[in-house]
Design a protein around this motif. Structure first.
Motif, PDB file in Angstrom:
ATOM      1  N   UNK A 148       0.805  -1.235   0.000  1.00  0.00           N
ATOM      2  CA  UNK A 148       0.000   0.000   0.000  1.00  0.00           C
ATOM      3  C   UNK A 148       0.834   1.281   0.000  1.00  0.00           C
ATOM      4  N   UNK A 149       2.145   1.150   0.150  1.00  0.00           N
ATOM      5  CA  UNK A 149       2.996   2.331   0.185  1.00  0.00           C
ATOM      6  C   UNK A 149       3.013   3.010  -1.189  1.00  0.00           C
ATOM      7  N   UNK A 150       2.695   4.280  -1.200  1.00  0.00           N
ATOM      8  CA  UNK A 150       2.607   5.038  -2.453  1.00  0.00           C
ATOM      9  C   UNK A 150       3.981   5.616  -2.785  1.00  0.00           C
ATOM     10  N   UNK A 151       4.524   5.205  -3.923  1.00  0.00           N
ATOM     11  CA  UNK A 151       5.809   5.733  -4.388  1.00  0.00           C
ATOM     12  C   UNK A 151       5.609   7.089  -5.051  1.00  0.00           C
ATOM     13  N   UNK A 152       4.530   7.207  -5.811  1.00  0.00           N
ATOM     14  CA  UNK A 152       4.262   8.453  -6.524  1.00  0.00           C
ATOM     15  C   UNK A 152       2.815   8.439  -6.989  1.00  0.00           C
ATOM     16  N   UNK A 153       2.298   9.601  -7.315  1.00  0.00           N
ATOM     17  CA  UNK A 153       1.012   9.676  -8.000  1.00  0.00           C
ATOM     18  C   UNK A 153       0.995  10.914  -8.879  1.00  0.00           C
ATOM     19  N   UNK A 154       0.029  10.969  -9.755  1.00  0.00           N
ATOM     20  CA  UNK A 154      -0.045  12.081 -10.701  1.00  0.00           C
ATOM     21  C   UNK A 154      -1.466  12.194 -11.227  1.00  0.00           C
ATOM     22  N   UNK A 155      -1.699  13.229 -11.985  1.00  0.00           N
ATOM     23  CA  UNK A 155      -2.970  13.395 -12.686  1.00  0.00           C
ATOM     24  C   UNK A 155      -2.698  13.664 -14.164  1.00  0.00           C
ATOM     25  N   UNK A 156      -3.697  13.408 -14.961  1.00  0.00           N
ATOM     26  CA  UNK A 156      -3.712  13.879 -16.344  1.00  0.00           C
ATOM     27  C   UNK A 156      -5.164  14.172 -16.673  1.00  0.00           C
ATOM     28  N   UNK A 157      -5.437  14.632 -17.875  1.00  0.00           N
ATOM     29  CA  UNK A 157      -6.838  14.827 -18.228  1.00  0.00           C
ATOM     30  C   UNK A 157      -7.130  14.238 -19.595  1.00  0.00           C
ATOM     31  N   UNK A 158      -8.385  13.807 -19.737  1.00  0.00           N
ATOM     32  CA  UNK A 158      -8.894  13.335 -21.013  1.00  0.00           C
ATOM     33  C   UNK A 158      -9.795  14.420 -21.597  1.00  0.00           C
ATOM     34  N   UNK A 159      -9.688  14.624 -22.895  1.00  0.00           N
ATOM     35  CA  UNK A 159     -10.619  15.492 -23.607  1.00  0.00           C
ATOM     36  C   UNK A 159     -11.546  14.595 -24.406  1.00  0.00           C
ATOM     37  N   UNK A 160     -12.834  14.635 -24.079  1.00  0.00           N
ATOM     38  CA  UNK A 160     -13.779  13.618 -24.519  1.00  0.00           C
ATOM     39  C   UNK A 160     -14.834  14.150 -25.480  1.00  0.00           C
ATOM     40  N   UNK A 161     -15.229  13.283 -26.413  1.00  0.00           N
ATOM     41  CA  UNK A 161     -16.373  13.549 -27.280  1.00  0.00           C
ATOM     42  C   UNK A 161     -17.594  12.823 -26.721  1.00  0.00           C
ATOM     43  N   UNK A 162     -18.799  13.167 -27.161  1.00  0.00           N
ATOM     44  CA  UNK A 162     -19.995  12.525 -26.614  1.00  0.00           C
ATOM     45  C   UNK A 162     -20.033  11.016 -26.804  1.00  0.00           C
ATOM     46  N   UNK A 163     -19.444  10.491 -27.901  1.00  0.00           N
ATOM     47  CA  UNK A 163     -19.490   9.049 -28.131  1.00  0.00           C
ATOM     48  C   UNK A 163     -18.163   8.354 -27.805  1.00  0.00           C
ATOM     49  N   UNK A 164     -17.238   9.071 -27.141  1.00  0.00           N
ATOM     50  CA  UNK A 164     -15.929   8.534 -26.760  1.00  0.00           C
ATOM     51  C   UNK A 164     -15.041   8.214 -27.949  1.00  0.00           C
TER      52      UNK A 164
END
Length: 370
Positions: A324-340
């Motif tokens: 369970x030890x967290x070495x690292x974390x991050x975020x990113x984002x998705x740019x989405x269309x209505x039908x994926x």
């Protein structure tokens, strides 16, 4: 070409140099086009949708038959890049998709049954693969626990994971070597078409081009306005790296990239990666439907509780030897269309402008072939 002048002329301008933009820049330069690439940061960077160290890839993509040729072509181009640069950009650990047809469909990225669609794409396009039953899964992959008796796995041995930052960097370097111009730390403020030419207004200069390619990801809707501001949404995603008792079982030759539908509920699926560098930890992630958000407000790190929650819900109960030890974390984002799906099309009001974003969270493996 001098960026110190107030007005610059070129044949093609590429706005945004992430996955799609870097590959577009490189391919245009290979074809002898006079091309200029612009990015508001210095790519590769961790402020958009094209980072995270590894990205899953496969040729029999469950999203549907339109995507398979793009993925196949991407793999061909990566092989060429590996020869050109003497580096590895695609680690062929294999890609494993696990689900249970007895517990209902497994929808993802617009496919109503992602596992069944992946198998169908492999059969239709002749992609080498193997189908494993639950007993075979348990025997071959002791890193996993809790396979159901009804589970089956789709294994694509020549798939695996791409190295996104390295690929973007190589393509930009390759484009520059072929004569492309690249300007960074430059914001595109407005884009318009005047008398059959594209005019790109930046905070430093104005660019006049015969054509433009907009690959701006989450910035697309603000830059282009209607109709993109209405149809595109941006969702925040989290990435987590954990420590392990022993990293040997998670080496690429021991464990494939996996997409695991643990139950028939989509919120229980997650993806994991083999370990390229033990110092980085074991990467685990899942695409989630989240509220539309202003991407400018997304910080680079996930919250500590998010990594703990992800481990407690998904990793701990299902993986053997991941701590369970967290070495690292991050975020990113998705740019989405209505039908994926993707947007790869001419702008509806500017025929000299091609839009190649958004990619709805499943674009990197296709980007080199677009």
């Amino acid at each position: 070409m001098s960026w110190n002048t107030s007005t610059i002329h070129t044949d093609v301008v590429v706005v945004g140099l992430g996955a799609m933009g870097a590959s577009t820049l490189y391919q245009l330069a290979k074809r002898g086009e006079r091309v200029l690439g612009i990015d508001r940061f210095v790519p590769p960077h961790a402020k958009g949708s094209s980072h995270g160290g590894t990205r899953v890839t496969r040729e029999a993509v469950g999203e549907g038959p339109a995507y398979v040729p793009l993925a196949v072509r991407s793999h061909e181009i990566i092989a060429d890049l590996e020869k050109e640069f003497g580096e590895t950009f695609l680690v062929k650990s294999g890609t494993l998709i696990v689900g249970s047809p007895m517990n209902g469909a497994t929808p993802l990225h617009g496919a109503q049954d992602f596992l069944a669609s992946s198998i169908a794409m492999a059969e239709e396009f002749g992609v080498e693969h193997e189908i494993l039953n639950a007993e075979q899964l348990r025997a071959r992959y002791p890193q996993f626990r809790n396979f159901r008796d009804t589970d089956r796995g789709y294994l694509e041995p020549n798939a695996g994971y791409m190295l996104p930052e390295a690929l973007i960097d190589a393509q930009i370097k390759g484009a520059r070597a072929l004569g492309a111009e690249v300007v960074t730390d430059t914001v595109v403020e407005k884009l318009e078409q005047v008398d059959g030419k594209v005019v790109v207004h930046t905070n430093n200069a104005t660019v006049h081009a015969k054509r433009a390619v907009v690959a701006a990801g989450g910035w697309t809707r603000g830059l282009l306005g209607a109709p993109f501001d209405r149809i595109l949404t941006v969702t925040r995603q989290t990435i987590h790296w954990y420590d392990a008792d022993d990293f040997a079982p998670f080496a690429p030759e021991k464990m494939p990239v996996f997409i695991w539908f643990v139950t028939d509920r989509l919120e229980d699926y997650f993806t994991g990666f083999p370990v390229t560098d033990p110092r980085e930890g074991v990467k685990m992630v899942a695409s989630r439907d989240t509220p539309d958000i202003d991407h400018e407000t997304i910080g680079p790190k996930a919250e500590c509780w998010e990594s703990d929650d992800f481990y407690n819900k998904h990793v701990g109960p299902n993986m053997v030897g991941v701590k369970p030890d967290v070495v690292n974390n991050a975020t990113c984002f998705y740019t989405n269309t209505p039908d994926n799906g993707f947007i790869i099309d001419a702008h509806p009001e500017m025929d000299k402008v091609i839009v190649v974003s958004a990619c709805s969270g499943h674009g990197f493996k296709h980007s080199l072939g677009v």
